[in-house]
Write an enzyme that holds these catalytic residues in place. Structure first.
Site, PDB file in Angstrom:
ATOM      1  N   SER A 124      31.347  35.898  36.083  1.00 36.37           N
ATOM      2  CA  SER A 124      32.316  36.754  35.396  1.00 36.37           C
ATOM      3  C   SER A 124      33.724  36.428  35.875  1.00 36.37           C
ATOM      4  O   SER A 124      33.931  36.058  37.034  1.00 36.37           O
ATOM      5  CB  SER A 124      31.988  38.215  35.722  1.00 36.37           C
ATOM      6  OG  SER A 124      33.046  39.052  35.321  1.00 36.37           O
ATOM      7  N   TYR A 148      30.252  45.018  42.298  1.00 30.36           N
ATOM      8  CA  TYR A 148      29.645  44.208  41.219  1.00 30.36           C
ATOM      9  C   TYR A 148      30.177  42.774  41.275  1.00 30.36           C
ATOM     10  O   TYR A 148      29.419  41.801  41.253  1.00 30.36           O
ATOM     11  CB  TYR A 148      29.956  44.847  39.856  1.00 30.36           C
ATOM     12  CG  TYR A 148      29.777  43.908  38.691  1.00 30.36           C
ATOM     13  CD1 TYR A 148      28.504  43.493  38.301  1.00 30.36           C
ATOM     14  CD2 TYR A 148      30.878  43.410  37.981  1.00 30.36           C
ATOM     15  CE1 TYR A 148      28.339  42.605  37.238  1.00 30.36           C
ATOM     16  CE2 TYR A 148      30.723  42.531  36.927  1.00 30.36           C
ATOM     17  CZ  TYR A 148      29.452  42.129  36.555  1.00 30.36           C
ATOM     18  OH  TYR A 148      29.297  41.257  35.516  1.00 30.36           O
ATOM     19  N   LYS A 152      28.420  38.805  42.151  1.00 31.55           N
ATOM     20  CA  LYS A 152      28.560  37.543  41.389  1.00 31.55           C
ATOM     21  C   LYS A 152      29.045  36.429  42.320  1.00 31.55           C
ATOM     22  O   LYS A 152      28.575  35.294  42.238  1.00 31.55           O
ATOM     23  CB  LYS A 152      29.539  37.723  40.217  1.00 31.55           C
ATOM     24  CG  LYS A 152      29.037  38.678  39.140  1.00 31.55           C
ATOM     25  CD  LYS A 152      27.887  38.091  38.361  1.00 31.55           C
ATOM     26  CE  LYS A 152      27.377  39.014  37.282  1.00 31.55           C
ATOM     27  NZ  LYS A 152      26.111  38.584  36.683  1.00 31.55           N
TER      28      LYS A 152
END
Ligand code: NAD
Ligand code: UD1
Length: 337
Positions: A124, A148, A152
């Site tokens: 992302s 979050y 990643k």
């Protein structure tokens, strides 16, 4: 090629399965259905006339994952499965690390056991954090600002270490900007559980009458109209980026990182007005405080994907919101009947 798609019944996954089937690939989907339903795959089958094989398996079940790979023997994996809500990740960090990081570890062990060493991973743009320079190139150091985002980063690091240890792995890290829109048929699309966190799904629910108004998070950013600017990308363009990455990996080994964005930024109010045009009505909004953790501006430099993959986004913002609205108005409650 036989491709296993983790998280393949989800939003981006289902659109990618659609493109893979249309391109003639054999597709196996694994998903635990935590944030999706098999209805998306039924509709993909109806649109393509082809069926993906579905297995309800949890990334957190290492034996189940190994059995899946032994039984299905895919040649490559596209890895979408995971948790993606920034706010929830701050409340349940261990759950996010377990699902995203430990879940990916289980996947990689299962792949290794059957010598399946090609993976395309959903990263992302959130890994870039809050850099000053725009557009964002793949060379900028990762500095994610949320739990979050850090999951990643950890997965990217894990894949980089794996690729460095064994040159027979073929790895693509795809950094998505802001996926929106839906397949033009209006049969598959994004079906967020609860109150949408993201802008376009929220606007769509205002347009369809499920929410009273949009809260615009701040109008004092240094942007064209004071509202946040993002690089929205049509989910079908994004899905096609995965096919191009797979094609590239088939002839180039090693690990590669690509931004998937359009290179254009639109403000919250510009997106809202584009949606109003698409749905033919004014949509109420209120300016509220900034959302903590938001950056003013984020957009991609997508030139590496163009140079290496011959990929670029084809659909403009009007097409994105038109298709998103088409999906929402035909399915006001998502996949629920
Ligand atoms: P989604 O929630 O629609 O799809 C994810 C899928 O993973 C769901 O079908 C869910 O049921 C499944 N899943 C979750 N936990 C699982 C587990 N333990 N085992 C098996 N399956 C599990 O999300 P999406 O928008 O399609 O996102 C796909 C990927 O792209 C995610 O990894 C996400 O982090 C990443 N991504 C999404 C965006 C975005 O804005 N949508 C942006 C950047 C990156
Ligand atoms: C968010 C996540 C990011 C994740 C991405 C895709 C945060 C801080 N960032 O990014 O980690 O990768 O989603 O899932 O949550 N907006 C409103 N009102 C709303 C919703 C959004 O004004 O109800 C604004 C935001 O302030 C932002 C823009 O719309 O300026 C886009 O927001 P959103 O769709 O949530 O995406 P990101 O913030 O880019």
């Amino acid at each position: 090629m036989k491709i296993l798609v983790t998280g393949g019944s989800g939003y981006i996954g289902s659109h990618t399965v659609h493109e893979l089937l249309n391109a003639g690939h054999e597709v196996v989907v694994m998903d635990n259905l935590a944030n999706s339903s098999e209805e998306s795959l039924r509709r993909v089958a109806e649109l393509t006339g082809k069926q993906a094989e579905f297995h309800q398996v949890d990334l957190l079940d290492p034996e189940g994952m190994k059995k899946l790979f032994r039984d299905t023997r895919p040649e490559a994996v596209i890895h979408f499965a995971g948790l993606k809500a920034v706010g929830e990740s701050a409340e349940k960090p261990l759950w996010y690390y377990q699902t995203n990081v430990a879940g990916t570890l289980n996947l990689l062990y299962a792949m290794e056991e059957v010598d399946c060493k090609t993976i395309v991973f959903s990263s992302s743009a959130t890994v870039y954090g809050e850099p000053e320079e725009m557009p964002l190139t793949e060379k900028i150091n990762m500095d994610a600002q949320s739990c979050y985002g850090r999951t990643k980063e950890h997965i990217e690091d894990m894949l980089r270490d794996l690729g460095a240890s064994d040159a027979s792995w073929n790895i693509a890290l795809l950094r998505y900007f802001n996926p929106v829109g839906a397949h033009e048929s209006g049969r598959i699309g994004e079906d967020p559980a609860g109150i949408p966190n993201n802008l376009v799904p929220f606007i769509a629910q205002v347009a369809v009458g499920r929410r009273e108004h949009l809260n615009v998070f701040g109008n004092d950013y240094p942007t064209v109209d004071g509202t946040g600017v993002r690089d929205y990308i049509h989910v079908v363009d994004l899905a096609n980026g995965h096919l191009k990455a797979l094609e590239y990996l088939a002839s180039h080994g090693g690990l590669h990182t690509w931004n998937l964005g359009t290179g254009n930024g639109y403000s919250v109010l510009e997106v809202l007005h584009a949606f109003e045009k698409a749905c033919g009505k004014e949509l109420p909004y209120k300016i509220v405080d900034r959302r903590p953790g938001d950056v003013a501006v984020s957009y991609a430099d997508p030139s590496s994907a163009l140079a290496d993959l011959g990929w670029s986004a084809e659909r403009d913002i009007d097409t994105m919101v038109r298709d998103h609205w088409n999906w929402q108005k035909n399915n006001p409650n998502g996949y629920e009947a």
